[in-house]
Motif scaffolding. Structure first.
Motif, short mmCIF file in Angstrom:
data_model
loop_
_atom_site.label_atom_id
_atom_site.label_comp_id
_atom_site.label_asym_id
_atom_site.label_seq_id
_atom_site.Cartn_x
_atom_site.Cartn_y
_atom_site.Cartn_z
N PHE A 121 -45.97 -37.15 7.76
CA PHE A 121 -46.37 -37.50 6.43
C PHE A 121 -45.87 -38.94 6.09
O PHE A 121 -46.68 -39.90 5.58
CB PHE A 121 -46.25 -36.46 5.25
CG PHE A 121 -46.48 -37.06 4.25
CD1 PHE A 121 -47.92 -36.81 3.62
CD2 PHE A 121 -45.70 -37.28 2.96
CE1 PHE A 121 -48.44 -37.17 2.43
CE2 PHE A 121 -46.14 -37.83 1.59
CZ PHE A 121 -47.44 -37.45 1.52
N ALA A 122 -44.68 -39.19 6.13
CA ALA A 122 -44.00 -40.39 5.77
C ALA A 122 -44.65 -41.59 6.47
O ALA A 122 -45.05 -42.76 5.83
CB ALA A 122 -42.66 -40.46 5.76
N THR A 123 -44.99 -41.32 7.86
CA THR A 123 -45.39 -42.58 8.63
C THR A 123 -46.95 -42.77 8.25
O THR A 123 -47.28 -44.18 8.18
CB THR A 123 -45.31 -41.93 10.21
OG1 THR A 123 -44.00 -41.97 10.51
CG2 THR A 123 -45.93 -42.95 11.27
N ILE A 124 -47.53 -41.75 7.92
CA ILE A 124 -48.99 -42.10 7.58
C ILE A 124 -49.14 -42.59 6.35
O ILE A 124 -49.90 -43.62 5.96
CB ILE A 124 -49.76 -40.59 7.91
CG1 ILE A 124 -49.87 -39.97 8.90
CG2 ILE A 124 -51.29 -40.77 6.89
CD1 ILE A 124 -50.42 -38.49 9.08
N ASN A 125 -48.29 -42.23 5.39
CA ASN A 125 -48.30 -42.85 4.15
C ASN A 125 -47.90 -44.29 4.05
O ASN A 125 -48.53 -45.08 3.37
CB ASN A 125 -47.36 -42.10 3.12
CG ASN A 125 -47.61 -42.07 1.68
OD1 ASN A 125 -48.90 -42.10 1.46
ND2 ASN A 125 -46.72 -41.57 0.80
N SER A 126 -46.91 -44.60 5.11
CA SER A 126 -46.52 -46.08 5.25
C SER A 126 -47.50 -46.83 5.67
O SER A 126 -47.94 -47.96 5.15
CB SER A 126 -45.45 -46.09 6.02
OG SER A 126 -44.95 -47.31 6.40
N LYS A 127 -48.27 -46.14 6.46
CA LYS A 127 -49.47 -47.06 7.17
C LYS A 127 -50.45 -47.31 6.32
O LYS A 127 -50.96 -48.40 6.13
CB LYS A 127 -49.95 -46.50 8.54
CG LYS A 127 -49.16 -46.52 9.65
CD LYS A 127 -49.62 -45.70 10.92
CE LYS A 127 -48.61 -46.05 11.80
NZ LYS A 127 -48.84 -45.43 13.35
N LEU A 128 -50.76 -46.20 5.42
CA LEU A 128 -52.02 -46.20 4.28
C LEU A 128 -51.49 -47.52 3.30
O LEU A 128 -52.32 -48.21 2.79
CB LEU A 128 -51.98 -45.11 3.64
CG LEU A 128 -52.90 -43.89 4.45
CD1 LEU A 128 -52.81 -42.75 3.52
CD2 LEU A 128 -54.32 -44.49 4.55
N ASP A 129 -50.32 -47.42 3.00
CA ASP A 129 -49.71 -48.38 2.14
C ASP A 129 -50.07 -50.02 2.69
O ASP A 129 -50.40 -50.86 1.97
CB ASP A 129 -48.14 -48.12 1.83
CG ASP A 129 -47.81 -47.03 0.75
OD1 ASP A 129 -48.86 -46.75 0.04
OD2 ASP A 129 -46.71 -46.72 0.65
#
Length: 94
Positions: A77-85
């Motif tokens: 989740f954190a990886t996906i969130n970081s990429k979205l940011d």
């Protein structure tokens, strides 16, 4: 309480949560958050809950120091969130 404070700071750093972001989530001013994070005030429950909302971390780890900071699902989740940011940042700059 010092140990929880250290884990709060570590989680915020790892997940790029600033004092301003945290204060906005809690609904208080940045000065209050700064004083809590620097040990002048006790950490408020609202602050701890906001960290758990903002950072995909284990509540057991944050509150009791038990287990890992992130579970594999939370890491994903954190990886996906970081990429979205990163994508949002690029889009905003255009």
């Amino acid at each position: 309480m010092e140990e929880i404070l250290s884990r709060v700071k570590l989680a915020m750093k790892k997940h790029h949560v600033t004092h301003q972001i945290l204060s906005d989530k809690v609904g208080t001013n940045k000065s209050s958050i700064n004083k809590q994070l620097n040990g002048y005030y006790k950490l408020e429950l609202a602050t701890i809950l906001a960290v758990l909302d903002l950072c995909p971390i284990s509540a057991d780890w944050l509150l009791r120091g038990v287990g890992e900071m992130n579970t594999p699902q939370q890491e994903q989740f954190a990886t996906i969130n970081s990429k979205l940011d990163q994508i949002l940042s690029i889009v905003r700059d255009k």
